[in-house]
Scaffold this active site. Structure first.
Site, PDB file in Angstrom:
ATOM      1  N   TYR A  82     -20.993 -31.516 -34.687  1.00 37.66           N
ATOM      2  CA  TYR A  82     -19.608 -31.552 -34.893  1.00 37.66           C
ATOM      3  C   TYR A  82     -18.795 -30.246 -34.488  1.00 37.66           C
ATOM      4  O   TYR A  82     -19.522 -29.426 -33.960  1.00 37.66           O
ATOM      5  CB  TYR A  82     -19.246 -31.985 -36.296  1.00 37.66           C
ATOM      6  CG  TYR A  82     -19.878 -31.203 -37.468  1.00 37.66           C
ATOM      7  CD1 TYR A  82     -20.222 -29.754 -37.254  1.00 37.66           C
ATOM      8  CD2 TYR A  82     -19.676 -31.734 -38.599  1.00 37.66           C
ATOM      9  CE1 TYR A  82     -20.690 -29.040 -38.522  1.00 37.66           C
ATOM     10  CE2 TYR A  82     -20.207 -30.798 -39.732  1.00 37.66           C
ATOM     11  CZ  TYR A  82     -20.591 -29.544 -39.459  1.00 37.66           C
ATOM     12  OH  TYR A  82     -21.336 -28.994 -40.851  1.00 37.66           O
ATOM     13  N   GLU A  83     -17.566 -30.428 -34.459  1.00 43.05           N
ATOM     14  CA  GLU A  83     -16.729 -29.142 -33.884  1.00 43.05           C
ATOM     15  C   GLU A  83     -16.944 -28.934 -32.310  1.00 43.05           C
ATOM     16  O   GLU A  83     -16.699 -27.854 -31.974  1.00 43.05           O
ATOM     17  CB  GLU A  83     -16.671 -27.747 -34.720  1.00 43.05           C
ATOM     18  CG  GLU A  83     -16.607 -28.050 -36.207  1.00 43.05           C
ATOM     19  CD  GLU A  83     -15.285 -28.358 -36.569  1.00 43.05           C
ATOM     20  OE1 GLU A  83     -14.310 -28.452 -35.471  1.00 43.05           O
ATOM     21  OE2 GLU A  83     -15.230 -28.666 -37.623  1.00 43.05           O
TER      22      GLU A  83
END
Lengths: 596, 596
Positions: B440-441
């Site tokens: 994620y990110e």
């Protein structure tokens, strides 16, 4: 939902083109299985696992096994029917002794089929896998009476088998086993103790479960030299051989595990259960090692199997999912985005997985053929050489295939981005399932120690020298082949690192055994990469030979790219392994325990 | 059950001895926090997370979040009370603007505290983490009216925040976003669309949830230049600022994930929800990137945090669990077996984890201090240099800390053998939780591309050159220090590899951008290892300085061994990275799509 298609063509290519299967045409053991039979069996087996076994993989993970208050265990929906079909199709007994109802096909064929079966469903494949291991141990060490009573049902898979080693306070260190065996008047033993982590330990797939249990006969010497092996059935067979009286072994609990949820990992409580000695008193460990060695190769295959199925799904996703644009400008400007496959880093991940898979499959075929030769060759020298190779490669393949198989499942999951983390896509299950293979049947650190401490020095290093000689001969014999040269050069470098590392170990491992221990994992991976590199060199030669005959296809052509990739991107790691292991044990052992 | 003790002493050592915290004594931003305040805050924070947050980690994983039919979500038992205590203790608003109820302490201190908080419980720490990210984006881009309405409750954590980017068909490629925003007569927008993977998207911890949502205003240009950012509250604040009317955003489902079960990953359905523009029309992406960059550093910390807590538990197990004997003969002959820690390969795994942890913590401290300087230094050149460093290191730390953090969680699990695979021991949770940080990110491949494609060439390579200059100056300034020499040599080698790789990229990445793409992940890891090596060189210097003053202790002495280990066992990988990336893109890009 993930999909799977068994790579039958690749297996057959390896047998035919790389390992010249025709040379076995008149060899005992192989005679029953000319290549067309091999291909037909693999094709049928592929169909069976794709259609019957693979669809139960996700649902089996989600549902898991359930233990009931009476100690009975229910496997996930569909498992019972699929297992019945597996038994009825003769797949459990594929390489089983015809005397006991087996199909009598070669063992190597069963090993190659098992790659597909595990790709389809690891948790499912463990039930027949452990059964076959138990059959091998019984065949090798049990009395004729025990064989006659148990093998007819076990060979076919109607009854399943387990191996019971671990206890709460000991796994690797079997010398600490406490389970007791008390001799009874009728020649049997009363077994009492607790075993944990027993895969397939209790379930509803078969009418009976035959446990092979390590225990200590009262008064036995301490340590591993006082351990004996016992056969303990869940139900005592009656006079007709049918499951009769319930034995005093019950499943006390199922473990809550990271993965392989559909395989029942049981705590088994033995409370004076009736068991029979397998092999000699106090010689249980060597008897169990028959099962363990087979199991280690089986676990190595698990690494390959999960890597293969993970690759197939990640490649499909990378071709289908559109996200971003090629770094060189839109590849498909009429679409809102390009497929993931345009991105070099996505390709890098896929190629790393695939270059492992096809190289590892080659090594598996080579070692499975060696195993067959070790069992059946009429030539004692050939049997010994094959057995040497099998013994040497077993820890390397167990450790390296499972480490890389897990890393590859993680890479394949990464290709899916956020969706890889979501259960429905099935990729995170591959990661959770693959993780166990690095641990069980001897954690990979134990494999590395087995390699440097036992297999490497055994018989004056004969097995290792034979590997070096074979690889060097191949490189020497092909050194003037200009087309092959780019594929050979990095293998030569890797082999050089391997030889330096072996020399370092011989010198420094004797001086201080901690040097061997601190080097062991790097040495194992250095060896694994070198052996895979050697496989890629042989594959490249076989592909070039086919192309020279004008007999080519895209899958074959791709292998040359993969061979190149392996040399460019995966073999450079051998230098790092050599540097690390050559640094020795001093720093590793420097800190006192309370500094950790 | 795993345990955790926050490494406050190590953090303080790094601040004082390695990064000379005293030099900031009169600097704005730092003035509020002399070292005794820093230490007191960290000590109190450590106590809070150890006692209140960590005990909820296993139970939270087991229980998970539950969505009810009305779309509401319940977090695991104890989370609500712990979150309330976190807010009331002022921990969410530690570095918050006092104007809005924050504590006004420096941001770096909040970052260093967050390492502990995440080690204690990643899923829990995400709730305040995302809130602080949302606060930063609102502070930087929203109107004063929006700030006044939302920040007082968000800064303290009474209301939480989320970031809404991903839609079912797009994650990385935000240009494909379909969520619509229709201007309303009152100046607000009606937001309609579906967002997925929204961490902390719905829960019962706070009275209101403020969603920052990327959407496309009707008629906006296609692609990323037509995306705007909106603030969409779960409840519309009434005239008094209290949560009033329910907005038209509901949680349609929670994802079934591999890990972070105690954080609610929501599908959010917007059906004409009322939202307000944050920043300018069509300039949503730059506004969101304020949040994203902070979040990326936060995710980097997650890699370190899980690696640290995994290490602590594996080290404790290795000292406690007895299995086998030292290769040099029994270390404790009166006991039935020696502790695992006698085995070199067990130590190797522990030292790999720990050498990463302490080096990574140093890099975190360095970059967190740079971030503070970039915000508060009165000197524009110092601000720019600090901002350069922050921008350059953010993708490296996100990618490398999370890849290594995950690998370390796997190693720590391995130390436990079979028990590592069993949920009750908690080690497999660390692996499952750590896995998301690589995704994620911005998946780590995206970080690598951000590094080679944007951060490296930016401003003529100024940030990269500044890193090289600093590291080279350190090595040059200390080259005559004989005691330090053994720690510097491997760093010099790594730096040489790094410079060669940078040169290769400058030459070949321009000629063919796929060369940069194919090199990106290896370059990122090469950079990460080199930066960690440089940190270890600085740590070693600081330890030697303390020892020279006769001011030593076992934890400090251990750092010299770890520095040596890093050079001997971890830096050799830089050569392999250089070899791999220098092989270029040709082989990687060679296969046609249908050959995959």
């Amino acid at each position: 939902m993930p999909t799977y298609k068994a790579p039958v063509d690749d297996t057959v290519f390896l047998l035919n083109d790389v390992f010249d299967y025709a040379r076995y045409a008149n060899a005992p053991g192989f005679a029953e299985a000319p290549i067309d039979v091999v291909e037909a069996v693999l094709t049928e087996g592929a169909k069976f696992v794709e259609e019957v076994v693979q669809p139960l993989n996700r649902t089996g993970d989600k549902e898991g096994c359930k233990r009931h208050d009476d100690g009975s265990v229910t496997t996930p929906k569909g498992f019972k029917e699929a297992y019945k079909a597996l038994v009825e199709g003769g797949w459990v007994g594929l390489a089983g002794d015809p005397k006991y109802g087996g199909q009598g096909l070669p063992h190597f064929l069963a090993a190659l089929f098992s790659e597909y079966e595990i790709s389809a469903n690891l948790a499912f494949a463990m039930y027949p896998g452990l059964t076959n291991g138990a059959v091998a141990a019984i065949l090798a060490h049990a009395s004729e009476e025990l064989k006659d009573r148990y093998l007819p049902k076990m060979t076919t898979g109607e009854w399943t088998g387990t191996m019971n080693l671990t206890e709460p306070h000991c796994g690797t260190d079997l010398g600490l086993i406490k389970t007791k065996a008390v001799p009874q008047a009728d020649g049997s033993y009363a077994i009492t103790g607790q075993k944990i982590f027993i895969s397939a330990g209790e379930h509803d797939l078969a009418d009976n479960i035959i446990h092979l249990v390590l225990a200590r006969i009262e008064g036995a010497p301490a340590g591993v030299k006082g351990i004996s092996l016992f056969l303990v059935p869940k139900f005592l067979p009656d006079a007709d051989g049918a499951p009769g009286e319930r034995n005093a072994v019950v499943c006390g609990a199922l473990e809550h595990k990271m993965g392989i949820h559909a395989n029942a990992t049981a705590v088994l409580n033995y409370d004076g259960a009736k068991g029979w000695l397998v092999g000699e008193e106090h010689r249980g460990l060597p008897a169990m090692f028959v099962m363990m060695n087979g199991a280690r190769l089986g676990v190595a295959i698990q690494g390959l199997s999960i890597s293969e199925v993970a690759y197939q799904n990640a490649a499909a996703y990378a071709k289908d999912r559109r996200q971003g644009r090629s770094l060189k400008g839109p590849a498909e400007p009429d679409k809102p985005a390009d497929p993931l496959l345009v991105h070099p880093d996505i390709r890098r991940m896929l190629l790393e997985i695939r270059a492992f898979n096809e190289g590892a499959r080659a090594l598996l075929v080579a070692v499975a053929l060696a195993q067959e030769e070790s069992l059946t060759s009429p030539d004692p020298k050939a049997r010994q050489a094959a057995d040497d190779r099998l013994g040497l490669m077993t820890p390397v393949m167990k450790g390296v295939f499972t480490d890389m198989g897990f890393a590859n499942a993680v890479k394949a999951q990464q290709v899916f981005g956020g969706h890889g983390y979501i259960a429905e896509w099935g990729m995170e299950q591959f990661v959770r399932d693959a993780r166990i293979a690095m641990i069980y049947e001897g954690a990979n650190g134990v494999q590395a120690l087995d390699l440097v401490g036992r297999k490497l020095p055994k018989d004056g290093g004969r097995a290792m020298m034979a590997f070096f000689a074979e690889a060097q001969q191949f490189l020497a014999a092909n050194k003037d082949d200009a087309a092959l040269a780019p594929y050979l050069a990095p293998v030569q470098t890797a082999l050089g690192h391997m030889q330096q590392a072996t020399g370092w170990l011989m010198k420094n491992g004797l001086a201080d055994p901690n040097n061997a221990g601190a080097a062991s994992t790097d040495f194992m991976h250095l060896f694994g990469l070198t052996a895979l590199g050697y496989m890629w060199a042989r594959i490249a030669k076989a592909v070039l030979a086919r192309q020279a005959k004008g007999d080519s296809n895209p899958a074959l052509d791709a292998k040359l790219t993969l061979a190149k990739f392996f040399g460019e991107r995966m073999l450079p790691e051998t230098g790092a392994h050599l540097a690390r292991l050559s640094s020795g044990a001093a720093t590793v052992m420097a800190l006192p325990a309370d500094a950790f």
